[in-house]
Design a protein around this motif. Structure first.
Motif, PDB file in Angstrom:
ATOM      1  N   ARG A   6       0.848  -1.189  -0.090  1.00  0.00           N
ATOM      2  CA  ARG A   6       0.052   0.000  -0.043  1.00  0.00           C
ATOM      3  C   ARG A   6       1.119   1.191  -0.003  1.00  0.00           C
ATOM      4  N   ILE A   7       1.957   1.338   0.740  1.00  0.00           N
ATOM      5  CA  ILE A   7       2.822   2.480   0.591  1.00  0.00           C
ATOM      6  C   ILE A   7       3.373   2.753  -0.724  1.00  0.00           C
ATOM      7  N   LEU A   8       3.773   1.509  -1.392  1.00  0.00           N
ATOM      8  CA  LEU A   8       4.227   1.751  -2.794  1.00  0.00           C
ATOM      9  C   LEU A   8       3.102   2.263  -3.679  1.00  0.00           C
ATOM     10  N   GLU A   9       1.816   1.817  -3.466  1.00  0.00           N
ATOM     11  CA  GLU A   9       0.738   2.085  -4.315  1.00  0.00           C
ATOM     12  C   GLU A   9       0.541   3.730  -4.149  1.00  0.00           C
ATOM     13  N   LEU A  10       0.506   4.125  -2.891  1.00  0.00           N
ATOM     14  CA  LEU A  10       0.211   5.393  -2.402  1.00  0.00           C
ATOM     15  C   LEU A  10       1.433   6.228  -3.019  1.00  0.00           C
ATOM     16  N   ALA A  11       2.553   5.742  -3.174  1.00  0.00           N
ATOM     17  CA  ALA A  11       3.655   6.746  -3.532  1.00  0.00           C
ATOM     18  C   ALA A  11       3.537   6.708  -4.870  1.00  0.00           C
ATOM     19  N   ASP A  12       2.973   5.942  -5.745  1.00  0.00           N
ATOM     20  CA  ASP A  12       2.860   5.876  -6.970  1.00  0.00           C
ATOM     21  C   ASP A  12       1.974   6.834  -7.533  1.00  0.00           C
ATOM     22  N   GLU A  36      12.661   3.943  -0.907  1.00  0.00           N
ATOM     23  CA  GLU A  36      13.946   3.636  -1.388  1.00  0.00           C
ATOM     24  C   GLU A  36      14.323   2.506  -1.545  1.00  0.00           C
ATOM     25  N   LEU A  37      14.043   1.437  -1.024  1.00  0.00           N
ATOM     26  CA  LEU A  37      14.440  -0.042  -1.129  1.00  0.00           C
ATOM     27  C   LEU A  37      13.716  -0.499  -2.405  1.00  0.00           C
ATOM     28  N   ALA A  38      12.350   0.010  -2.612  1.00  0.00           N
ATOM     29  CA  ALA A  38      11.830  -0.318  -3.940  1.00  0.00           C
ATOM     30  C   ALA A  38      12.377   0.049  -5.213  1.00  0.00           C
ATOM     31  N   LYS A  39      12.946   1.486  -4.990  1.00  0.00           N
ATOM     32  CA  LYS A  39      13.575   2.261  -6.163  1.00  0.00           C
ATOM     33  C   LYS A  39      14.843   1.342  -6.418  1.00  0.00           C
ATOM     34  N   ASP A  40      15.662   0.834  -5.470  1.00  0.00           N
ATOM     35  CA  ASP A  40      16.923   0.248  -5.471  1.00  0.00           C
ATOM     36  C   ASP A  40      16.601  -1.208  -6.191  1.00  0.00           C
ATOM     37  N   LYS A  41      15.411  -1.579  -5.848  1.00  0.00           N
ATOM     38  CA  LYS A  41      15.153  -3.222  -6.607  1.00  0.00           C
ATOM     39  C   LYS A  41      14.301  -3.166  -7.492  1.00  0.00           C
ATOM     40  N   ASP A  42      14.177  -1.820  -8.279  1.00  0.00           N
ATOM     41  CA  ASP A  42      13.341  -1.593  -9.425  1.00  0.00           C
ATOM     42  C   ASP A  42      11.998  -1.823  -9.520  1.00  0.00           C
ATOM     43  N   LEU A  43      11.485  -2.079  -8.318  1.00  0.00           N
ATOM     44  CA  LEU A  43      10.150  -2.343  -8.399  1.00  0.00           C
ATOM     45  C   LEU A  43       9.142  -1.108  -8.814  1.00  0.00           C
ATOM     46  N   ILE A  44       8.319  -1.340  -9.597  1.00  0.00           N
ATOM     47  CA  ILE A  44       7.336  -0.227 -10.157  1.00  0.00           C
ATOM     48  C   ILE A  44       5.989  -0.751  -9.936  1.00  0.00           C
ATOM     49  N   CYS A  45       5.120   0.235  -9.593  1.00  0.00           N
ATOM     50  CA  CYS A  45       3.493   0.035  -9.818  1.00  0.00           C
ATOM     51  C   CYS A  45       3.064  -0.113 -11.044  1.00  0.00           C
ATOM     52  N   PRO A  46       2.075  -0.768 -11.417  1.00  0.00           N
ATOM     53  CA  PRO A  46       1.518  -1.675 -10.340  1.00  0.00           C
ATOM     54  C   PRO A  46       2.191  -3.116 -10.172  1.00  0.00           C
ATOM     55  N   LEU A  47       2.132  -3.512  -9.054  1.00  0.00           N
ATOM     56  CA  LEU A  47       2.814  -4.588  -8.466  1.00  0.00           C
ATOM     57  C   LEU A  47       1.925  -5.826  -8.820  1.00  0.00           C
ATOM     58  N   SER A  48       2.881  -7.020  -9.133  1.00  0.00           N
ATOM     59  CA  SER A  48       2.173  -8.074  -9.608  1.00  0.00           C
ATOM     60  C   SER A  48       1.351  -8.732  -8.519  1.00  0.00           C
ATOM     61  N   GLU A  49       0.176  -9.566  -8.665  1.00  0.00           N
ATOM     62  CA  GLU A  49      -0.612  -9.902  -7.708  1.00  0.00           C
ATOM     63  C   GLU A  49       0.231 -11.103  -6.739  1.00  0.00           C
TER      64      GLU A  49
END
Length: 54
Positions: A6-12, A36-49
């Motif tokens: 949810r943090i990543l979704e709201l940031a997106d 920051e950790l998500a950016k380092d790991k190249d995670l982008i929204c929408p995230l997979s289920e």
């Protein structure tokens, strides 16, 4: 429990770190760390289920 997904979704959606922390209550430092950790790991929204808070 920290809702990482949810943090990543709201940031997106463009919410500020302060707004996310106020909404979910993990605290601004933790929200910043998760983003920051998500950016380092190249995670982008929408995230997979398959991705959950673990």
């Amino acid at each position: 429990m920290i809702h990482y997904r949810r943090i990543l979704e709201l940031a997106d959606e463009g919410l500020s770190i302060r707004a996310i922390a106020g909404n979910l209550r993990p605290g601004r430092p933790k929200v910043r760390e998760v983003i920051e950790l998500a950016k380092d790991k190249d995670l982008i929204c929408p995230l997979s289920e398959e991705m959950d808070d673990r």
